[in-house]
Design an enzyme around this catalytic site. Sequence first.
Site, PDB file in Angstrom:
ATOM      1  N   GLU A  38       0.859  -1.190   0.000  1.00 48.38           N
ATOM      2  CA  GLU A  38       0.000   0.000   0.000  1.00 48.38           C
ATOM      3  C   GLU A  38       0.904   1.253   0.000  1.00 48.38           C
ATOM      4  O   GLU A  38       1.963   1.255   0.639  1.00 48.38           O
ATOM      5  CB  GLU A  38      -0.831  -0.079   1.297  1.00 48.38           C
ATOM      6  N   LYS A 108      -9.401   2.115  -1.865  1.00 47.26           N
ATOM      7  CA  LYS A 108      -9.632   1.446  -0.577  1.00 47.26           C
ATOM      8  C   LYS A 108     -10.997   1.821   0.016  1.00 47.26           C
ATOM      9  O   LYS A 108     -11.283   3.007   0.259  1.00 47.26           O
ATOM     10  CB  LYS A 108      -8.506   1.828   0.392  1.00 47.26           C
ATOM     11  N   CYS A 144      -4.955  -3.387   2.457  1.00 45.01           N
ATOM     12  CA  CYS A 144      -4.724  -3.474   3.896  1.00 45.01           C
ATOM     13  C   CYS A 144      -5.978  -3.757   4.723  1.00 45.01           C
ATOM     14  O   CYS A 144      -6.516  -4.842   4.666  1.00 45.01           O
ATOM     15  CB  CYS A 144      -3.965  -2.237   4.371  1.00 45.01           C
ATOM     16  N   VAL A 171      -0.142  -2.786  10.629  1.00 49.18           N
ATOM     17  CA  VAL A 171       0.408  -2.478  11.953  1.00 49.18           C
ATOM     18  C   VAL A 171      -0.174  -3.389  13.037  1.00 49.18           C
ATOM     19  O   VAL A 171       0.424  -3.567  14.082  1.00 49.18           O
ATOM     20  CB  VAL A 171       0.205  -0.988  12.328  1.00 49.18           C
TER      21      VAL A 171
END
Length: 259
Positions: A38, A108, A144, A171
Site C-alpha cells: 500500500e 480502498k 490493507c 500495523v
Amino acid sequence: MKVGFLQFAPEFKSPEINLTKIEKLISSIEADGLVLPELATTGYAFESKEELLPFAESIPGPTTERLTKLAQSKGIWLVVGIAERDGTAIYNSSIFISKDGKLSKYRKIHLFDYEKLIFAPGNLFFQAVEVGDTQSTKLGLLICFDWIFPESARTLALKGAQIICHSANLVLPYCQLAMQTRAIENRVFIITANRTGKERTLKFTGNSQVVSPKGEVLLKANTFEECVKVVDIDPAQALDKNITARNNIIIDRRPEFYF
Ligand code: ACM
C-alpha cells in the site's frame, strides 16, 4: 504462473527514491506478476490531507506511467498501492498494470484510523480483472484494512477472482493469520505484500506471504527484510470451489438467512 511480492520500507515523502528502489529490486526477477505494498511510492504516516496533497497523483499520471514502463519492459503484471488525487479528493488506491500496459484501479473502501482524516472512502466496486494470460486468470485487489471485513474477499471471490492481491501497510498483528482463513473460506490464492520499517509512531509488521486456496503458506518474508519473493502457482486450483463432493462453498451459501 510465477507470482510473489515485493516487501520493502518505502522512504517517507520520497517517490523518486522509492520508484528507483522498486525498479532495482525487480530488475533481476523472473516472474509473471508481483504485488507491492500500500502507498508504496509515498510512504504512509501522513498526518493530514494537506501534508499528503503534494505527493498524490492522478491515475494515469507520472507514477503510473513509470510503473507501466517497468511492467512492459519486464513483461510482468504489477499491483501497486499509490496515493491518487482526483479533483480535491485523495484516495488510497491500488493499481493493476497488465504485462501489455493496461491499467485498472481500486480505491480502498475500508479506511483505517487516521486515514479517515486524509482519504476519501473508496467509491468503486470490488471487481475481478483479467490478467491477460491464455487461461483468462482473474485477479482482485484489496488494500490493507479491507482484510478485516470478510465481505471484501468474499465479494472478489463471488466475482471470479482467483488471486487476491492485497497491498498492505499492516500495523496490527492479526492479518497474516486471518488471510489463511480468507483463502480457505473463498478457495482463492491471496498475496499479501506488506511493508517493513517505521514511520513516525508506526511500526510495520512485514511477513508478506502467498497463501493457497487450502490456507497453506507457500511463501513468506520475515518482519524486516527488503526482498522480492516468487512462487509457482496454478490459478486453476482456485476455480474448484468444492470442499467435499457435496459441499461447494459458493453454491451452498444461504444468503436468505444472513440478515
Ligand atoms: C492499514 O489499513 N494500513 C492498517
